[in-house]
Design a protein around this motif. Sequence first.
Motif, short mmCIF file in Angstrom:
data_model
loop_
_atom_site.label_atom_id
_atom_site.label_comp_id
_atom_site.label_asym_id
_atom_site.label_seq_id
_atom_site.Cartn_x
_atom_site.Cartn_y
_atom_site.Cartn_z
N SER A 81 12.30 3.07 -7.09
CA SER A 81 12.26 1.76 -6.43
C SER A 81 11.03 0.95 -6.87
O SER A 81 11.10 -0.28 -6.93
CB SER A 81 12.30 1.90 -4.91
OG SER A 81 11.23 2.68 -4.45
N ASP A 82 9.93 1.61 -7.20
CA ASP A 82 8.75 0.91 -7.72
C ASP A 82 9.09 0.23 -9.04
O ASP A 82 8.70 -0.91 -9.29
CB ASP A 82 7.59 1.89 -8.00
CG ASP A 82 7.14 2.68 -6.80
OD1 ASP A 82 7.36 2.24 -5.66
OD2 ASP A 82 6.54 3.76 -7.02
N VAL A 83 9.80 0.96 -9.88
CA VAL A 83 10.15 0.47 -11.21
C VAL A 83 11.17 -0.67 -11.11
O VAL A 83 11.03 -1.69 -11.78
CB VAL A 83 10.66 1.63 -12.09
CG1 VAL A 83 11.27 1.13 -13.37
CG2 VAL A 83 9.51 2.60 -12.37
N GLU B 157 0.80 -1.22 0.00
CA GLU B 157 0.00 0.00 0.00
C GLU B 157 0.84 1.28 0.00
O GLU B 157 0.56 2.23 0.72
CB GLU B 157 -0.97 0.02 1.19
CG GLU B 157 -1.98 -1.10 1.14
CD GLU B 157 -2.99 -1.05 2.28
OE1 GLU B 157 -2.81 -0.27 3.24
OE2 GLU B 157 -3.97 -1.80 2.19
N ARG B 158 1.85 1.32 -0.83
CA ARG B 158 2.69 2.52 -0.93
C ARG B 158 1.98 3.57 -1.78
O ARG B 158 1.60 3.29 -2.93
CB ARG B 158 4.03 2.19 -1.57
CG ARG B 158 4.94 3.40 -1.63
CD ARG B 158 6.23 3.09 -2.31
NE ARG B 158 7.20 4.16 -2.06
CZ ARG B 158 8.37 4.23 -2.64
NH1 ARG B 158 8.74 3.28 -3.49
NH2 ARG B 158 9.17 5.21 -2.37
N PRO C 192 4.67 -2.52 -6.54
CA PRO C 192 5.63 -2.23 -7.61
C PRO C 192 4.91 -1.65 -8.83
O PRO C 192 3.69 -1.71 -8.93
CB PRO C 192 6.21 -3.61 -7.92
CG PRO C 192 5.07 -4.55 -7.67
CD PRO C 192 4.29 -3.94 -6.53
N SER C 193 5.68 -1.15 -9.77
CA SER C 193 5.10 -0.64 -11.01
C SER C 193 4.54 -1.79 -11.83
O SER C 193 5.28 -2.70 -12.23
CB SER C 193 6.17 0.09 -11.82
OG SER C 193 5.72 0.31 -13.14
N ILE D 149 -4.33 5.50 -10.70
CA ILE D 149 -5.06 5.02 -9.54
C ILE D 149 -4.28 3.93 -8.83
O ILE D 149 -3.31 3.41 -9.36
CB ILE D 149 -6.46 4.49 -9.94
CG1 ILE D 149 -6.32 3.36 -10.98
CG2 ILE D 149 -7.33 5.61 -10.47
CD1 ILE D 149 -7.61 2.62 -11.24
N TRP D 150 -4.70 3.60 -7.67
CA TRP D 150 -4.21 2.55 -6.80
C TRP D 150 -2.80 2.85 -6.31
O TRP D 150 -2.31 3.97 -6.40
CB TRP D 150 -4.35 1.18 -7.45
CG TRP D 150 -4.68 0.11 -6.45
CD1 TRP D 150 -5.37 0.28 -5.29
CD2 TRP D 150 -4.33 -1.27 -6.49
NE1 TRP D 150 -5.48 -0.91 -4.62
CE2 TRP D 150 -4.85 -1.88 -5.34
CE3 TRP D 150 -3.62 -2.04 -7.39
CZ2 TRP D 150 -4.68 -3.23 -5.06
CZ3 TRP D 150 -3.47 -3.38 -7.12
CH2 TRP D 150 -3.99 -3.98 -5.97
#
Length: 182
Positions: free
Chosen positions: A156-158, A82-83, A101-102, A96-97
């Motif tokens: 970091s998501d990517v 839930e970042r 991660p990406s 959205i959301w």
Amino acid sequence: MMSFVQSLDMSVLQSLYAMRDSRVVQLLIGVSEFGSALTIYGLGACAVLGLLLYRKYAPAAGLSLALVMSGVGVILAKGLIERPRPPVSFRAYTEIWYSFPSAHATLSTALYGYFMFLIWSFVPSLPMRILGTILLSALIVSISFSRMYLGVHYMSDVVAGILLGAFSAWLGYRWVFFARNS
């Protein structure tokens, strides 16, 4: 460690925002669409059907596994972690959301990474294999970069998305290897 990652994420986000150009934004919105769920699953379904038509059942199952695992992995990780996405002021458009991660990075790495495996399995020409690998790698990098440039994901998501997608593609590849050697 987490504070270092968060600091690096913000530095990259701010740097990309500072150099943002409206023409590049429009281009990268288009590039980003090559990693959308609709595009990935549409291309994936077409590829699976093509493989089935040529009676390549194990590669078709491996591709299906890679795409399902990447999608399930994204949903589980986003729901558990839930970042929040980057602040609205950095975003080129609304998403959205959750951020981590990406999904674009994950799904594109799973599909186009698996396509690399297919190229190395079925294309006899070494120069064509290399060219295909370079083009697909560039597509994954471009999609992943677009998510950061557009301000809808942190670095970091990517990176996490690429790792999850690569793992999913590897699982699909391993399935094919297992199926062939059973």
